[in-house]
Design a protein around this motif. Structure first.
Motif, short mmCIF file in Angstrom:
data_model
loop_
_atom_site.label_atom_id
_atom_site.label_comp_id
_atom_site.label_asym_id
_atom_site.label_seq_id
_atom_site.Cartn_x
_atom_site.Cartn_y
_atom_site.Cartn_z
N TRP A 8 4.74 -5.64 4.22
CA TRP A 8 4.51 -4.29 4.54
C TRP A 8 5.85 -4.16 4.09
O TRP A 8 6.73 -4.70 3.78
CB TRP A 8 5.32 -4.24 6.18
N ALA A 80 6.21 4.00 11.23
CA ALA A 80 6.45 3.15 10.86
C ALA A 80 5.18 2.35 12.19
O ALA A 80 4.45 1.56 12.01
CB ALA A 80 6.61 2.60 10.25
N VAL A 84 1.72 0.57 10.88
CA VAL A 84 1.49 -0.27 11.45
C VAL A 84 0.63 -1.55 12.38
O VAL A 84 -0.49 -2.27 11.95
CB VAL A 84 3.12 -0.77 10.72
N VAL A 96 2.70 -10.13 10.23
CA VAL A 96 2.88 -8.98 9.41
C VAL A 96 3.68 -9.71 8.84
O VAL A 96 4.70 -10.43 10.03
CB VAL A 96 3.15 -8.19 10.23
N TRP A 98 7.89 -9.00 6.12
CA TRP A 98 7.89 -7.86 5.56
C TRP A 98 9.81 -7.81 5.42
O TRP A 98 10.45 -9.15 6.34
CB TRP A 98 8.57 -6.22 6.46
#
Ligand code: FAD
Length: 465
Positions: A8, A80, A84, A96, A98
């Protein structure tokens, strides 16, 4: 089919030295790259016009780079916390990752992390935007730093003992995810980030090239040529000897680790002081993020609470507009405001002078100036912008004292002695077409100091003096 890992992207629009992307590539899973335009979450500040323009260019550049490496950038719009998990569900992703952000938006990240982990996903966040994570720096008494010099001294000491990581290599190839859900997403043009009616971005296009490549070109050109003049030249708006890296840093197209490593490699006997001075400015950026981390309401609330007592007069809309449009009759102020409108940036010295004029000569609340800069700067930054406005206002951390009122005429004499900068932006200066000064600098300064007395009394009362 192996479940994909989602990267992300947020304020880290680069391929090289991107720890979240590196982690995903090294995981061996197919990688789905995602950017979410979140205009709905309360904790995410809505972007201004110039920032949207930059974002369009930056996402275009990143998308092209990812495609070249074998992946693609999926674009989604919405909160978000909905988007997501929806992408996770569509693609069957089981991880995931980030890179961290440091303002109020980190609450969104924390909630998402908890929720996705509860659903059994692997979720990891990485440090990518700062040389030192804000919570790892503490004063001797255990609190956050409020003064830059000791903060920077401690950071330098830390970095000597534990040098910043060597910048991570750019992944040459990425195994891009091509299963269900990988093709869905928005078209960048449909987001309407570019101004159309009217198209006011001509000056931005002339002056800026978003993207990772230009960030590195700028850094190399700066270190090869301009840095030697940085110590004295950085205060003179008529010369362009600063790096011009602020929008690239804002959007994460380059990391401070890359800057640190490249600048130190370029350090030699001739430029050692200048490189040190440049890295000190990068250190100010570290400090503003440290302050934002500990005080997420930096754009709305006075960092020094006693400034809540400041007696702002009723807003004079026409004075605010004259300032925004660069027609105050004060040449350095007008030059700066026109440079901002035309190019989406403004020289640091002039940012200080225009901000001081708005707050201390027009007696207009710093928040209105901060919002105008937020809308018009391509480098509009959630930490740097409010921090510096509060610095000028006197209400911030390690701020200039309120009674220090920049005199724009003396500043012009000192830092634009031949008038090059003023002539460039205010060509009609010195003719009948140029307006008379909107206010008298001396008497408005006195009025500002009188207003400040109220703050002093509030502070004295709070301290029980
Ligand atoms: C009222 C006001 C508002 C500002 N708003 C922003 C903003 O929204 N975004 C932004 O990036 N900077 C902001 N600044 C700080 C500064 O003006 C810009 O970072 C600088 O002009 C960018 O030019 P440069 O990249 O050539 O800087 P250089 O002199 O080459 O400095 C290198 C880097 O150091 C950082 N830096 C430099 N000065 C500062 C500073 N005072 N505070 C924090 N970091 C600094 C920037 O990331 C910059 O790119 C503001 C300053 C003032 C006085």
């Amino acid at each position: 089919m192996t479940a994909p890992i989602i990267v992300w992207f947020r304020d880290d629009l680069r391929m090289a030295d991107n720890p979240a992307l590196r982690h995903a590539v090294d995981s061996g899973k197919p990688v789905l790259c995602l950017y979410v335009l979140d205009e709905d979450s309360d904790e995410v500040r809505a972007l201004g016009g110039a920032a949207k323009w930059w974002l369009h260019g930056s996402l275009t550049a990143l998308g092209a780079d990812l495609t070249e490496a074998g992946a693609s950038l999926q674009l989604r719009r919405g909160p978000a916390e909905d988007v997501v998990p929806a992408v996770v569900a569509e693609t069957g992703a089981d991880a995931v990752v980030w890179n961290r952000r440091y303002g109020a938006a980190r609450d969104v990240d924390a909630r998402l992390k908890t929720r996705l982990r509860e659903e059994g996903l692997e979720v990891s966040s990485f440090d990518a935007a700062l040389l030192v994570e804000p919570w790892t720096m503490q004063t001797g008494s255990g609190g956050p730093y409020a003064v830059f010099t000791p903060f920077w001294r401690s950071v330098q000491k830390r970095l000597q003992e534990d040098p910043p990581r060597h910048p991570l290599a750019r992944p040459k190839t990425i195994d891009g995810f091509e299963g269900a859900g990988s093709g869905s997403g928005d078209a960048l043009d449909d987001w309407g980030l570019l101004p159309k009616h009217p198209d006011w971005a001509g000056g931005l296009r002339e002056n800026c090239v978003p993207g990772e490549k230009d960030a590195h070109d700028k850094l190399h050109a700066f270190l090869a040529d301009d840095v030697v003049d940085y110590v004295d030249g950085r205060d003179r708006p008529g010369e362009s000897v600063t790096s011009g890296l602020s929008p690239h840093l804002r959007w994460g197209e380059i990391s401070p680790h890359q800057i640190w490593a490249t600048a130190n490699q370029a350090r030699d006997r001739r430029n050692a002081d200048a490189v040190g001075s440049f890295l000190r400015e990068v250190g100010w950026r570290e400090f503003t993020h440290h302050v934002l981390y500990h005080f997420p309401r930096l754009a709305t609330d006075n960092w020094r609470a006693e400034f809540d007592a400041f007696p702002w007069p009723d807003l004079d809309e026409s004075a605010l507009q004259a300032w925004q449009q660069g027609r105050t009759g004060i040449p350095l102020v007008d030059a700066g405001m026109r440079e901002l409108w035309h190019t989406g940036t403004m020289h640091n010295r002039v940012r200080m002078v225009t901000a001081s004029f708005l707050i201390k000569n027009l007696l207009i609340d710093w928040r209105l100036g901060e919002q105008w800069f937020w809308d018009t700067l391509v480098d509009a930054d959630p930490a740097n912008n409010p921090f510096n406005w509060q610095w000028v206002a006197g209400s911030g951390a390690d701020a200039t004292p309120y009674f220090r009122v920049f005199n724009p005429e003396l500043q012009a004499k000192k830092f634009d002695p031949h008038g090059d900068y003023i002539r460039r932006w205010v060509p009609e200066y010195g003719t009948d077409d140029y307006p008379e000064p909107l206010v008298d600098l001396a008497s408005t300064r006195q009025a500002a100091l009188a207003a400040y007395d109220v703050v002093k009394h509030a502070r004295a009362e709070a301290q029980g003096d």
